[in-house]
Structures are given as C-alpha cells and as structure tokens.
Design an enzyme around this catalytic site. Structure first.
Site, PDB file in Angstrom:
ATOM      1  N   LYS A  32       0.848  -1.188   0.000  1.00  0.00           N
ATOM      2  CA  LYS A  32       0.000   0.000   0.000  1.00  0.00           C
ATOM      3  C   LYS A  32       0.887   1.242   0.000  1.00  0.00           C
ATOM      4  CE  LYS A  32      -2.494   1.411   3.672  1.00  0.00           C
ATOM      5  NZ  LYS A  32      -2.253   2.851   3.835  1.00  0.00           N
ATOM      6  N   ASP A  59      -3.121   4.501  -1.729  1.00  0.00           N
ATOM      7  CA  ASP A  59      -3.977   4.984  -0.636  1.00  0.00           C
ATOM      8  C   ASP A  59      -3.787   6.497  -0.476  1.00  0.00           C
ATOM      9  OD1 ASP A  59      -5.441   5.301   1.699  1.00  0.00           O
ATOM     10  OD2 ASP A  59      -3.968   4.311   2.985  1.00  0.00           O
ATOM     11  N   LYS A  61      -6.558   8.425  -0.596  1.00  0.00           N
ATOM     12  CA  LYS A  61      -7.871   8.814  -0.035  1.00  0.00           C
ATOM     13  C   LYS A  61      -8.402  10.103  -0.656  1.00  0.00           C
ATOM     14  CE  LYS A  61      -7.149   6.666   4.505  1.00  0.00           C
ATOM     15  NZ  LYS A  61      -5.713   6.335   4.417  1.00  0.00           N
ATOM     16  N   PHE A  62      -8.667  10.051  -1.956  1.00  0.00           N
ATOM     17  CA  PHE A  62      -9.146  11.249  -2.644  1.00  0.00           C
ATOM     18  C   PHE A  62     -10.459  11.745  -2.052  1.00  0.00           C
ATOM     19  CE2 PHE A  62      -6.670   9.175  -6.175  1.00  0.00           C
ATOM     20  CZ  PHE A  62      -5.625  10.080  -6.124  1.00  0.00           C
ATOM     21  N   ASP A  64     -12.666  15.242  -3.036  1.00  0.00           N
ATOM     22  CA  ASP A  64     -12.725  16.557  -3.678  1.00  0.00           C
ATOM     23  C   ASP A  64     -13.993  16.602  -4.528  1.00  0.00           C
ATOM     24  OD1 ASP A  64     -11.907  19.085  -4.818  1.00  0.00           O
ATOM     25  OD2 ASP A  64      -9.820  18.498  -4.427  1.00  0.00           O
ATOM     26  N   ILE A  65     -14.145  17.631  -5.332  1.00  0.00           N
ATOM     27  CA  ILE A  65     -15.324  17.691  -6.196  1.00  0.00           C
ATOM     28  C   ILE A  65     -15.211  16.588  -7.262  1.00  0.00           C
ATOM     29  CG2 ILE A  65     -15.768  20.150  -5.792  1.00  0.00           C
ATOM     30  CD1 ILE A  65     -14.380  20.737  -8.473  1.00  0.00           C
ATOM     31  N   PRO A  66     -16.343  16.145  -7.804  1.00  0.00           N
ATOM     32  CA  PRO A  66     -16.322  15.000  -8.734  1.00  0.00           C
ATOM     33  C   PRO A  66     -15.328  15.161  -9.879  1.00  0.00           C
ATOM     34  CG  PRO A  66     -18.572  15.498  -8.135  1.00  0.00           C
ATOM     35  CD  PRO A  66     -17.725  16.575  -7.509  1.00  0.00           C
ATOM     36  N   ASN A  67     -15.270  16.321 -10.507  1.00  0.00           N
ATOM     37  CA  ASN A  67     -14.386  16.508 -11.656  1.00  0.00           C
ATOM     38  C   ASN A  67     -12.919  16.286 -11.278  1.00  0.00           C
ATOM     39  OD1 ASN A  67     -13.828  17.476 -14.429  1.00  0.00           O
ATOM     40  ND2 ASN A  67     -12.805  19.131 -13.314  1.00  0.00           N
ATOM     41  N   THR A  68     -12.525  16.836 -10.133  1.00  0.00           N
ATOM     42  CA  THR A  68     -11.125  16.707  -9.699  1.00  0.00           C
ATOM     43  C   THR A  68     -10.790  15.259  -9.365  1.00  0.00           C
ATOM     44  OG1 THR A  68     -11.240  18.942  -8.829  1.00  0.00           O
ATOM     45  CG2 THR A  68      -9.425  17.583  -8.036  1.00  0.00           C
ATOM     46  N   THR A 123     -10.330   3.810  10.994  1.00  0.00           N
ATOM     47  CA  THR A 123     -10.283   2.823  12.084  1.00  0.00           C
ATOM     48  C   THR A 123      -9.661   3.380  13.365  1.00  0.00           C
ATOM     49  OG1 THR A 123      -8.308   2.015  10.937  1.00  0.00           O
ATOM     50  CG2 THR A 123     -10.296   0.711  10.719  1.00  0.00           C
ATOM     51  N   ARG A 185      -4.294  -5.826  14.415  1.00  0.00           N
ATOM     52  CA  ARG A 185      -3.217  -5.918  15.391  1.00  0.00           C
ATOM     53  C   ARG A 185      -3.070  -7.338  15.905  1.00  0.00           C
ATOM     54  NH1 ARG A 185      -1.734  -2.232  13.327  1.00  0.00           N
ATOM     55  NH2 ARG A 185      -1.176  -0.167  14.109  1.00  0.00           N
ATOM     56  N   GLN A 194      -4.501   3.069  16.514  1.00  0.00           N
ATOM     57  CA  GLN A 194      -5.679   2.335  16.046  1.00  0.00           C
ATOM     58  C   GLN A 194      -6.638   2.061  17.196  1.00  0.00           C
ATOM     59  OE1 GLN A 194      -6.427   2.105  13.110  1.00  0.00           O
ATOM     60  NE2 GLN A 194      -4.719   1.645  11.733  1.00  0.00           N
ATOM     61  N   GLY A 214       0.532  -2.311   8.639  1.00  0.00           N
ATOM     62  CA  GLY A 214       1.685  -1.435   8.437  1.00  0.00           C
ATOM     63  C   GLY A 214       2.742  -1.654   9.493  1.00  0.00           C
ATOM     64  N   ARG A 215       2.657  -0.867  10.565  1.00  0.00           N
ATOM     65  CA  ARG A 215       3.713  -0.849  11.580  1.00  0.00           C
ATOM     66  C   ARG A 215       4.119  -2.210  12.141  1.00  0.00           C
ATOM     67  NH1 ARG A 215       0.749   4.087  14.415  1.00  0.00           N
ATOM     68  NH2 ARG A 215      -0.937   2.980  13.347  1.00  0.00           N
TER      69      ARG A 215
HETATM   70  O1  C5P Z   1       0.480   0.761  10.871  1.00  0.00           O
HETATM   71  P1  C5P Z   1      -0.940   0.314  10.702  1.00  0.00           P
HETATM   72  O2  C5P Z   1      -1.094  -1.194  10.596  1.00  0.00           O
HETATM   73  O3  C5P Z   1      -1.875   0.923  11.733  1.00  0.00           O
HETATM   74  O4  C5P Z   1      -1.357   0.886   9.267  1.00  0.00           O
HETATM   75  C1  C5P Z   1      -2.662   0.905   8.806  1.00  0.00           C
HETATM   76  C2  C5P Z   1      -2.695   1.606   7.486  1.00  0.00           C
HETATM   77  O5  C5P Z   1      -4.017   1.638   6.986  1.00  0.00           O
HETATM   78  C3  C5P Z   1      -2.210   3.040   7.518  1.00  0.00           C
HETATM   79  O6  C5P Z   1      -1.509   3.257   6.306  1.00  0.00           O
HETATM   80  C4  C5P Z   1      -3.466   3.866   7.538  1.00  0.00           C
HETATM   81  O7  C5P Z   1      -3.293   5.084   6.882  1.00  0.00           O
HETATM   82  C5  C5P Z   1      -4.432   2.980   6.744  1.00  0.00           C
HETATM   83  N1  C5P Z   1      -5.856   3.151   7.047  1.00  0.00           N
HETATM   84  C6  C5P Z   1      -6.395   2.966   8.301  1.00  0.00           C
HETATM   85  N2  C5P Z   1      -7.737   3.147   8.506  1.00  0.00           N
HETATM   86  C7  C5P Z   1      -8.535   3.456   7.484  1.00  0.00           C
HETATM   87  C8  C5P Z   1      -8.008   3.641   6.206  1.00  0.00           C
HETATM   88  C9  C5P Z   1      -6.644   3.461   6.016  1.00  0.00           C
HETATM   89  O8  C5P Z   1      -5.674   2.641   9.224  1.00  0.00           O
HETATM   90  N3  C5P Z   1      -9.856   3.540   7.679  1.00  0.00           N
END
Ligand code: C5P
Length: 237
Positions: A32, A59, A61-62, A64-68, A123, A185, A194, A214-215
C-alpha cells in the site's frame, strides 16, 4: 493468504522502502502506497513495485469535487495502480465520476481497471470519537453501512472498513463487494493510534477480503518474519 495481505509502506525513507520490499517480495503480493511513499518516490513507485512483483494499492484517499477526483483517479489508473481509494464522504456523484474515469482511462491505456474502494470511517475513530467529531444521529456502525451502500450504488468495488464492521457491511452489500480492513493488530503488536481493531485471524474469519498491516511489519526488526507470522495467523495456525 499471500494475496490477501497488504503491507502499508508508511515511510518517507526510500532506502527503507527498498529494504522492506526486498525482504517481502516473495512473501506478500500487495503493498500500500500512501502519501509518504508516493511523494518520496513519485510515479516511479509503480514500475518499481511491478518489477518486484507487487500489486499496488494507492492509498491517497481522494476527497474533492467529482471533476477533480475523476481526473485524479484517471491519472493514477494510467500509472498502473491496481487499487485506488477515495473517501465515501466525498459523495455519490464523486464516486460515480471516479468509476467512469477509471474505466475510460483503463480502456485508453489497455490495462485492467483498478479496484476502486471507498473509505468509510477511519479505524482510529471509536464510537465516542465519532459522536464528538461528526455530530451524527446514527451510530458509527450504521454510518459505515450507509456509506458502504452508497459506494456500492455508485459503482465502487468495495470499501475500507474496520474488521468490526465486516458482518453488517457484508449483509448490506453482498459477497462480491470487497472489504479491505486496516486496524489489524496481532496480539504481539502495539495498538498505536488504532482503535477499532482485531487480530489477523479474526478479520479473516469475519470475512475480510484483504487485511492491511503497516507498523507491525515495517517497524519489526525482521519484516519478513513478521509477515510470515501474520500469514500463519491468517491461516489459523
Ligand atoms: O500501521 P498500521 O497497521 O496501523 O497501518 C494501517 C494503514 O491503513 C495506515 O496506512 C493507515 O493510513 C491505513 N488506514 C487505516 N484506517 C482506514 C483507512 C486506512 O488505518 N480507515
């Protein structure tokens, strides 16, 4: 399970991206790309990740207005992102415009259209945070289901939601609608910011199509071993 684990490359350090993806390329299929990785590497991130046999979930996460948003999604489709997301709160017209644009861009570039996902409620927000931040009459889960239904009607392929909302979203949107869940987790990992979380096994058992981690992987001393542990947990081992 390799195809259902998405590793969030949340870092602005190109060497770290290189190191982590080099360790993971034969273990997981998806990475991602968020703002940090995208602004650090730029569009070269797509061919680079393709070379390493990864599919890319962009990721950004757009919202904005529909056109953009339609233009943003069209551009990123041509770069070859395999999955792209936007905030469902951008509205029905925005999501529909994005879908049309992705389809046209993919046709023009003769590539497969990326999966389009709507972000519901982050989340990191719990019920109390939802009530104080959004002033909604609905409960958080009801709002997630409402947004997911809107996304489906607008033609998106699925949503990003917490593992705790998989069941109600499935019920409302059906089996083919993709549910991608961050907020994962393993028991051995720290919660960080989270809030609405489950373990990898629980998310899979509840019916997530993909989980995003991620982490717990990229901050581990051995990302490859951390990914393996998570894959084992996903398989119920
Ligand atoms: O490090 P971690 O496992 O918490 O990463 C979760 C990833 O998912 C991050 O990149 C975060 O931006 C993304 N994310 C999220 N919750 C959302 C949408 C995306 O945690 N609703």
């Amino acid at each position: 399970m390799k195809n259902r684990l998405i590793v969030a490359l949340d870092t602005d350090d190109g060497e770290e991206i290189d190191w982590v993806t080099d360790m993971l390329w034969n273990k997981v299929s998806w990475v991602k790309i968020g703002f940090q990785a995208y602004t650090t590497v730029g569009d070269d991130i797509f061919p680079w990740m393709r070379e390493r046999k990864f599919k890319t979930f962009l990721d950004l996460k757009f919202h904005d207005i529909p056109n953009t948003v339609a233009r943003d999604v069209g551009t990123m489709t041509k770069h070859g992102a395999n999955m792209i997301n936007m905030h469902t709160s951008g509205g029905f017209d925005m999501m529909q415009a994005a879908r049309i644009s992705a389809k046209e861009a993919a046709k023009e570039a003769r590539i497969t259209r990326p999966k389009l996902l709507g972000v519901t409620i982050l989340t990191s927000i719990d019920e109390q945070g939802f009530q104080s931040n959004f002033g909604s009459e609905r409960e958080l889960t009801e709002q997630v289901v409402f947004l997911a239904t809107q996304a489906k009607e607008a033609g998106l392929d699925g949503v990003v939601a917490s593992p705790l909302e998989i069941e109600p979203v499935r019920k409302a949107c059906g089996d083919k609608f993709l549910i991608v869940t961050p907020g994962i987790r393993p028991k051995w990992a720290e919660m960080g910011d989270q809030r609405r979380t489950t373990t990898p096994a629980e998310a899979i058992n509840r019916g997530a199509d993909y989980i995003v981690v991620g982490r717990p992987i990229i901050e581990d001393d051995d990302p490859s071993e951390a990914a393996e542990r998570i894959l084992d947990e996903m398989k119920g081992m």
